[in-house]
Design a protein around this motif. Structure first.
Motif, PDB file in Angstrom:
ATOM      1  N   ARG A   1     -13.919   0.790 -40.611  1.00  0.00           N
ATOM      2  CA  ARG A   1     -14.557   2.102 -40.754  1.00  0.00           C
ATOM      3  C   ARG A   1     -13.613   3.116 -41.405  1.00  0.00           C
ATOM      4  O   ARG A   1     -14.011   4.201 -41.785  1.00  0.00           O
ATOM      5  CB  ARG A   1     -15.037   2.602 -39.393  1.00  0.00           C
ATOM      6  CG  ARG A   1     -13.912   2.968 -38.465  1.00  0.00           C
ATOM      7  CD  ARG A   1     -14.365   3.279 -37.069  1.00  0.00           C
ATOM      8  NE  ARG A   1     -13.311   4.032 -36.402  1.00  0.00           N
ATOM      9  CZ  ARG A   1     -13.380   5.321 -36.111  1.00  0.00           C
ATOM     10  NH1 ARG A   1     -14.468   6.001 -36.370  1.00  0.00           N
ATOM     11  NH2 ARG A   1     -12.383   5.932 -35.529  1.00  0.00           N
ATOM     12  N   LYS A   2     -12.341   2.726 -41.539  1.00  0.00           N
ATOM     13  CA  LYS A   2     -11.352   3.639 -42.117  1.00  0.00           C
ATOM     14  C   LYS A   2     -11.274   3.450 -43.631  1.00  0.00           C
ATOM     15  O   LYS A   2     -11.811   2.490 -44.184  1.00  0.00           O
ATOM     16  CB  LYS A   2      -9.987   3.355 -41.495  1.00  0.00           C
ATOM     17  CG  LYS A   2      -9.872   3.834 -40.052  1.00  0.00           C
ATOM     18  CD  LYS A   2      -9.032   5.094 -39.980  1.00  0.00           C
ATOM     19  CE  LYS A   2      -8.946   5.664 -38.593  1.00  0.00           C
ATOM     20  NZ  LYS A   2      -7.868   5.088 -37.810  1.00  0.00           N
ATOM     21  N   ASN A   3     -10.538   4.360 -44.263  1.00  0.00           N
ATOM     22  CA  ASN A   3     -10.512   4.366 -45.722  1.00  0.00           C
ATOM     23  C   ASN A   3      -9.109   4.658 -46.243  1.00  0.00           C
ATOM     24  O   ASN A   3      -8.950   5.411 -47.216  1.00  0.00           O
ATOM     25  CB  ASN A   3     -11.505   5.442 -46.204  1.00  0.00           C
ATOM     26  CG  ASN A   3     -12.217   5.033 -47.469  1.00  0.00           C
ATOM     27  OD1 ASN A   3     -11.973   3.934 -48.000  1.00  0.00           O
ATOM     28  ND2 ASN A   3     -13.067   5.895 -47.986  1.00  0.00           N
ATOM     29  N   CYS A   4      -8.095   4.065 -45.623  1.00  0.00           N
ATOM     30  CA  CYS A   4      -6.697   4.321 -45.976  1.00  0.00           C
ATOM     31  C   CYS A   4      -6.500   4.114 -47.486  1.00  0.00           C
ATOM     32  O   CYS A   4      -6.970   3.110 -48.036  1.00  0.00           O
ATOM     33  CB  CYS A   4      -5.781   3.397 -45.170  1.00  0.00           C
ATOM     34  SG  CYS A   4      -6.100   3.499 -43.397  1.00  0.00           S
ATOM     35  N   LEU A   5      -5.791   5.032 -48.129  1.00  0.00           N
ATOM     36  CA  LEU A   5      -5.767   5.061 -49.598  1.00  0.00           C
ATOM     37  C   LEU A   5      -4.983   3.913 -50.234  1.00  0.00           C
ATOM     38  O   LEU A   5      -5.004   3.737 -51.437  1.00  0.00           O
ATOM     39  CB  LEU A   5      -5.193   6.406 -50.080  1.00  0.00           C
ATOM     40  CG  LEU A   5      -5.973   7.644 -49.626  1.00  0.00           C
ATOM     41  CD1 LEU A   5      -5.275   8.923 -50.085  1.00  0.00           C
ATOM     42  CD2 LEU A   5      -7.406   7.619 -50.156  1.00  0.00           C
TER      43      LEU A   5
ATOM     44  N   GLY B   1      -6.603  -2.580 -49.330  1.00  0.00           N
ATOM     45  CA  GLY B   1      -7.657  -3.269 -50.082  1.00  0.00           C
ATOM     46  C   GLY B   1      -8.944  -3.480 -49.321  1.00  0.00           C
ATOM     47  O   GLY B   1      -9.996  -3.716 -49.932  1.00  0.00           O
ATOM     48  N   ILE B   2      -8.917  -3.418 -47.987  1.00  0.00           N
ATOM     49  CA  ILE B   2     -10.167  -3.642 -47.248  1.00  0.00           C
ATOM     50  C   ILE B   2     -10.735  -2.323 -46.708  1.00  0.00           C
ATOM     51  O   ILE B   2     -11.610  -2.305 -45.854  1.00  0.00           O
ATOM     52  CB  ILE B   2     -10.011  -4.711 -46.131  1.00  0.00           C
ATOM     53  CG1 ILE B   2      -9.111  -4.256 -44.988  1.00  0.00           C
ATOM     54  CG2 ILE B   2      -9.489  -6.017 -46.713  1.00  0.00           C
ATOM     55  CD1 ILE B   2      -9.136  -5.215 -43.775  1.00  0.00           C
ATOM     56  N   ARG B   3     -10.262  -1.201 -47.240  1.00  0.00           N
ATOM     57  CA  ARG B   3     -10.787   0.121 -46.865  1.00  0.00           C
ATOM     58  C   ARG B   3     -12.296   0.156 -47.062  1.00  0.00           C
ATOM     59  O   ARG B   3     -12.833  -0.524 -47.949  1.00  0.00           O
ATOM     60  CB  ARG B   3     -10.100   1.207 -47.709  1.00  0.00           C
ATOM     61  CG  ARG B   3     -10.364   1.047 -49.193  1.00  0.00           C
ATOM     62  CD  ARG B   3      -9.334   1.790 -50.022  1.00  0.00           C
ATOM     63  NE  ARG B   3      -9.373   3.198 -49.761  1.00  0.00           N
ATOM     64  CZ  ARG B   3     -10.176   4.052 -50.382  1.00  0.00           C
ATOM     65  NH1 ARG B   3     -11.007   3.636 -51.325  1.00  0.00           N
ATOM     66  NH2 ARG B   3     -10.153   5.325 -50.086  1.00  0.00           N
ATOM     67  N   SER B   4     -12.969   0.971 -46.258  1.00  0.00           N
ATOM     68  CA  SER B   4     -14.440   0.960 -46.294  1.00  0.00           C
ATOM     69  C   SER B   4     -14.980   1.308 -47.676  1.00  0.00           C
ATOM     70  O   SER B   4     -16.029   0.823 -48.080  1.00  0.00           O
ATOM     71  CB  SER B   4     -14.999   1.920 -45.248  1.00  0.00           C
ATOM     72  OG  SER B   4     -14.459   3.207 -45.463  1.00  0.00           O
TER      73      SER B   4
ATOM     74  N   GLY C   1      -7.677  -7.103 -37.351  1.00  0.00           N
ATOM     75  CA  GLY C   1      -8.835  -6.872 -38.202  1.00  0.00           C
ATOM     76  C   GLY C   1      -9.013  -5.411 -38.531  1.00  0.00           C
ATOM     77  O   GLY C   1      -8.263  -4.548 -38.061  1.00  0.00           O
ATOM     78  N   GLY C   2     -10.034  -5.146 -39.332  1.00  0.00           N
ATOM     79  CA  GLY C   2     -10.396  -3.769 -39.644  1.00  0.00           C
ATOM     80  C   GLY C   2     -10.794  -3.051 -38.364  1.00  0.00           C
ATOM     81  O   GLY C   2     -11.093  -3.678 -37.344  1.00  0.00           O
ATOM     82  N   GLU C   3     -10.781  -1.719 -38.446  1.00  0.00           N
ATOM     83  CA  GLU C   3     -11.058  -0.918 -37.242  1.00  0.00           C
ATOM     84  C   GLU C   3     -12.562  -0.700 -37.074  1.00  0.00           C
ATOM     85  O   GLU C   3     -13.233  -0.243 -37.987  1.00  0.00           O
ATOM     86  CB  GLU C   3     -10.341   0.428 -37.395  1.00  0.00           C
ATOM     87  CG  GLU C   3     -10.466   1.321 -36.188  1.00  0.00           C
ATOM     88  CD  GLU C   3      -9.671   2.610 -36.359  1.00  0.00           C
ATOM     89  OE1 GLU C   3      -8.447   2.549 -36.580  1.00  0.00           O
ATOM     90  OE2 GLU C   3     -10.299   3.681 -36.292  1.00  0.00           O
ATOM     91  N   ARG C   4     -13.064  -1.063 -35.909  1.00  0.00           N
ATOM     92  CA  ARG C   4     -14.453  -0.759 -35.525  1.00  0.00           C
ATOM     93  C   ARG C   4     -14.424  -0.272 -34.095  1.00  0.00           C
ATOM     94  O   ARG C   4     -13.700  -0.831 -33.272  1.00  0.00           O
ATOM     95  CB  ARG C   4     -15.315  -2.031 -35.593  1.00  0.00           C
ATOM     96  CG  ARG C   4     -15.801  -2.370 -36.971  1.00  0.00           C
ATOM     97  CD  ARG C   4     -16.670  -3.615 -36.937  1.00  0.00           C
ATOM     98  NE  ARG C   4     -17.822  -3.502 -36.045  1.00  0.00           N
ATOM     99  CZ  ARG C   4     -18.693  -4.493 -35.826  1.00  0.00           C
ATOM    100  NH1 ARG C   4     -18.541  -5.657 -36.428  1.00  0.00           N
ATOM    101  NH2 ARG C   4     -19.705  -4.326 -34.997  1.00  0.00           N
TER     102      ARG C   4
HETATM  103 FE1  SF4 Z   1      -6.629   1.317 -42.786  1.00  0.00          FE
HETATM  104 FE2  SF4 Z   1      -6.244  -0.931 -41.246  1.00  0.00          FE
HETATM  105 FE3  SF4 Z   1      -8.685  -0.281 -42.168  1.00  0.00          FE
HETATM  106 FE4  SF4 Z   1      -6.848  -1.087 -43.891  1.00  0.00          FE
HETATM  107  S1  SF4 Z   1      -7.709  -2.308 -42.217  1.00  0.00           S
HETATM  108  S2  SF4 Z   1      -8.293   0.654 -44.151  1.00  0.00           S
HETATM  109  S3  SF4 Z   1      -4.990  -0.223 -42.983  1.00  0.00           S
HETATM  110  S4  SF4 Z   1      -7.446   0.921 -40.741  1.00  0.00           S
END
Ligand code: SF4
Ligand code: SAH
Length: 342
Positions: A51-55, A58-61, A95-98
């Motif tokens: 759900r995050k979009n860190c700049l 590569g797997i940012r939302s 994993g990605g944040e949910r």
């Molecule tokens: Fe940010 Fe982690 Fe999501 Fe990547 S996986 S966008 S680092 S929160």
């Protein structure tokens, strides 16, 4: 104790002999404080939905080019069983944040099921981003005992530059999450990325003091590795102001950071980060020789692994864990000696 000024000078130093002496000193301290063993955590990358979009990631939302996947419960348990059978003392579920209850409940049940393997034989580390204190507690009670949540950059201004200002990426909330994890009783790991745009040697020296002062028993820090489909890389292509160190310099800086941290806090667990391998085929063994004592071999099925691209890791898709002569703590949890002392 090393001063901030000395640390900054070491980070800027280009003398091969002095750098080699630094690594030797850190390795010597490691061997004499926590011993020669390297401990393994089988890394299970359960999903790239975030759900995050860190700049930088590569797997940012916001990355529509990323093909999303989520492993089934059975696939995750199979990975954990493989890790157990291979003699890895622990697994890391990342994993990605949910934060939706469907996800958090599922993790609780998965942690309980992984705990059943070998009658509680596997140590469980989670790395699933920022959650409420209640969720962290629920996962802890289910059997997870370590948690990895990097601060990414300990300077609030740098943190702001590498995260979008959309209400979902707050420095203060990240600090609160780290404090929650500690007070619940997790062995809490944090860390930073090394060689980011806008980051200088003073920032890295501050990162080291931040990690020491926060008294984290485990640290995973690794080089920043650009990913083509991220805002930082896209902006850097047209903005000459956005620069970051070369591959060699990021590798050197990362190894120096590991050695300096080992010297500052000799008894913690320090990971040889997987991202190092994207810069050099022997990156992780170099990190072990510079003072690291933890390796996270990837046990995610290869079909999915290719889509868990936090960074450009073409170089390491066919992972070969070549640790040579290193003594491995097979079947051991390898908890942080620092944590046991607290
Ligand atoms: Fe940010 Fe982690 Fe999501 Fe990547 S996986 S966008 S680092 S929160
Ligand atoms: N979503 C969780 C866990 C997965 S991301 C979290 O963010 O904590 C795990 C780590 O990958 C992050 O902490 C970040 O430091 C690292 N990472 C992401 N993109 C990266 C990049 N381009 N280069 C190096 N590390 C990266």
């Amino acid at each position: 104790m090393l001063s901030r000024k000395e640390i900054t000078e070491i980070l800027l130093c280009k003398e091969p002999e002095l750098i080699s002496d630094l690594h030797k000193r850190a390795l010597y301290l490691k061997l004499n404080t926590i011993g020669p063993k390297v401990y393994l955590r089988g890394l299970i990358e359960i999903s790239n939905i975030c759900r995050k979009n860190c700049l930088y990631c590569g797997i940012r939302s916001g990355n529509t080019l990323c093909e999303r996947y989520t492993l089934t419960d059975e696939e995750i348990l199979l990975c954990a069983e493989h890790a157990y059978a291979a003699g890895y003392g622990s697994v890391t579920i990342q994993g990605g944040e949910r934060t939706d209850p469907k996800f958090t409940d599922r993790i609780t049940s998965l942690v309980r099921r992984v705990k059943l393997i070998g009658n509680g034989a596997l140590g469980i580390t989670l790395s699933l981003g920022e959650q409420s204190a209640e969720v962290y507690k629920e996962w802890f009670d289910a059997g997870a005992h370590r948690y990895l949540l990097r601060i990414e950059a300990s300077d609030p201004d740098l943190f702001r530059k590498i995260h979008p200002d959309d209400g979902h990426h707050s420095y203060d909330r990240r600090i609160k999450a780290l404090m929650d994890l500690k007070s619940i009783g997790y062995q809490t790991g944090s860390g930073v990325m090394i060689g980011l745009p806008w980051q200088n040697a003073e920032d890295l020296a501050s990162d080291l003091f931040f990690m020491k002062e926060m008294d984290f028993p485990m640290i995973g820090m690794g080089p920043y590795v650009p990913h083509d489909d991220t805002p930082i890389t896209i902006r850097a292509a047209s903005d000459p102001e956005i620069t970051f160190p070369s591959v060699t310099d990021r590798l050197d800086l990362s190894l120096k950071m590991i050695s300096l941290l080992r010297i500052l806090v000799p008894d913690i667990n320090i990971a040889a980060s997987t991202a190092l391998e994207a810069l050099h085929p022997k990156g992780r063994i170099m990190a072990i020789n510079a003072g690291a004592n933890i390796v996270m071999p990837n046990v995610t099925p290869a079909d999915y692994r290719k889509n868990y691209n936090l960074y450009d890791r073409k170089a390491i898709l066919l992972e070969d864990l070549n640790l040579g002569e290193v003594e491995i703590g097979f079947g051991e949890w390898g908890d942080s000696l620092h944590f046991k002392k607290v």
